[in-house]
Motif scaffolding. Sequence first.
Motif, mmCIF file in Angstrom:
data_model
loop_
_atom_site.group_PDB
_atom_site.id
_atom_site.type_symbol
_atom_site.label_atom_id
_atom_site.label_comp_id
_atom_site.label_asym_id
_atom_site.label_seq_id
_atom_site.Cartn_x
_atom_site.Cartn_y
_atom_site.Cartn_z
ATOM 1 N N UNK A 130 0.775 -1.339 -0.087
ATOM 2 C CA UNK A 130 0.060 0.045 -0.192
ATOM 3 C C UNK A 130 0.845 1.224 0.166
ATOM 4 N N UNK A 131 1.924 1.216 0.707
ATOM 5 C CA UNK A 131 2.753 2.392 0.960
ATOM 6 C C UNK A 131 3.551 2.771 -0.556
ATOM 7 N N UNK A 132 4.008 1.577 -1.007
ATOM 8 C CA UNK A 132 4.626 1.443 -2.170
ATOM 9 C C UNK A 132 3.785 2.391 -3.424
ATOM 10 N N UNK A 144 7.378 -0.860 8.008
ATOM 11 C CA UNK A 144 6.735 -2.139 7.564
ATOM 12 C C UNK A 144 7.908 -3.306 7.271
ATOM 13 N N UNK A 145 8.893 -2.653 6.550
ATOM 14 C CA UNK A 145 10.070 -3.625 6.342
ATOM 15 C C UNK A 145 10.696 -4.289 7.570
ATOM 16 N N UNK A 146 10.884 -3.665 8.599
ATOM 17 C CA UNK A 146 11.250 -3.905 9.853
ATOM 18 C C UNK A 146 10.557 -5.120 10.148
ATOM 19 N N UNK A 147 9.222 -4.915 10.229
ATOM 20 C CA UNK A 147 8.398 -5.925 10.683
ATOM 21 C C UNK A 147 8.481 -7.270 9.979
ATOM 22 N N UNK A 148 8.565 -6.968 8.497
ATOM 23 C CA UNK A 148 8.662 -8.021 7.624
ATOM 24 C C UNK A 148 9.977 -8.877 7.974
ATOM 25 N N UNK A 203 4.188 -2.653 -6.161
ATOM 26 C CA UNK A 203 3.264 -2.766 -5.198
ATOM 27 C C UNK A 203 2.530 -4.028 -5.152
ATOM 28 N N UNK A 204 2.221 -4.525 -6.463
ATOM 29 C CA UNK A 204 1.262 -5.685 -6.713
ATOM 30 C C UNK A 204 2.168 -6.831 -6.101
#
Length: 407
Positions: free
Chosen positions: A86-88, A110-114, A173-174
């Motif tokens: 979504x952010x992308x 989000x990347x850190x959570x990933x 994003x997709x």
Amino acid sequence: MRLLPPPGPARILTLGTLVKTVGRGLWLVASALFLTRSVGLTATQVGVGLTLSALVGVLASAPSGYLADRVGPRATQVGALLAAGTLTAGLIAVRSFPAFLLVGAATALADAADRGARGALIAGTIPVDQRVHTRAYLRATTNVGISVGAVLGGFAIAADTRTGYVALILTAAAASLLAAAVLVRLPAVAAVTAPAHGPRLIALRDRPFLAFTLLDGLMSMHFSLLTIALPLWIAGHTRAPAWMISVLTLVNTVLVVLLQVRAARGAGTLTGAARAARRAGLAIALACVLFAASGALPVAGAVGLLACGSLAHVTGELWHSAAGWGISFGLAPEHAQGQYQGTYGMGYELGKMLAPVVVTTLALGWGVPGWLLLGGLFLLLGALVPPVVRWATSTRPAPDVAEPVAV
């Protein structure tokens, strides 16, 4: 190496990683051009924004891993990928530097959570003796995915239009959203109940593990040798043709894809992983020496030394990656894999922040002495890992120690 692991969680993780990293490759190859040519940011603003976003990622690493333990790693990673996608897509609406900072910081969260959830998800779905092997598959897959994405992103770069860049961003994003859909197929890993008493973020109180994380993070600066220091060194300080830059990058990518799984053998134990870290420091130090010597030779000699140095570097890279996985999994309590994997990732992010300044200052600013100093640094970092691992195992209760470390 097999194209895919056997059916099961490892294969699902591999497919999800492939989809996600194709999108990452798309973004990496064209992000700077989109932000400067289409959004209108200056190169300085892009650099500052990326640095600040990286800092957010460093600070969020351990808490994000803690979240994965509490909520469950599958739910955390799927949520992180949905947020990242979504952010992308939201980058299309960015028109100013403050908006770029806001989206960049949120994406870093989000990347850190990933990252934290990925490690905990591997620990929760893959048998102990297969975790490092699986991480090796995922790293090889990451290289394939980024390479494919980079090639596809070249079409947007060639067009150099806002329409082309918007199409690239929506595709990236997709890819995140599709990766989330793939990973939903993984078995759920139960959330871990927070301890009733005592500190929550125990990884940040584990001094031996933090020492290893720092050493591993500083060692990870070697990745910037190939992407930053070496291209500039070849172009400005050697007689080697400029096309060597592309050749060496391609060789590195291919060898990681072909050999990472094989190089991870033996790193599934703390003993084997500590030894691999020491070998990695030696190999990367040798690479620095060979790179330094290439500057004083004619074309044929420079090409030969650069090729040998790159082979030494990728060998060290393979061992370093495998060592980090083995040690980070081996030292983490099973009930806190998320926060330990998040903390381990914090070291890599720190190294990524420091590397551009360190490697350019030493290798390019100081020349041959700088390369030799870098080599000595990597040699020292690798040599320090085994005693730090011994220290760490001595602080673990007996049931948590898989085997003594004698290196």
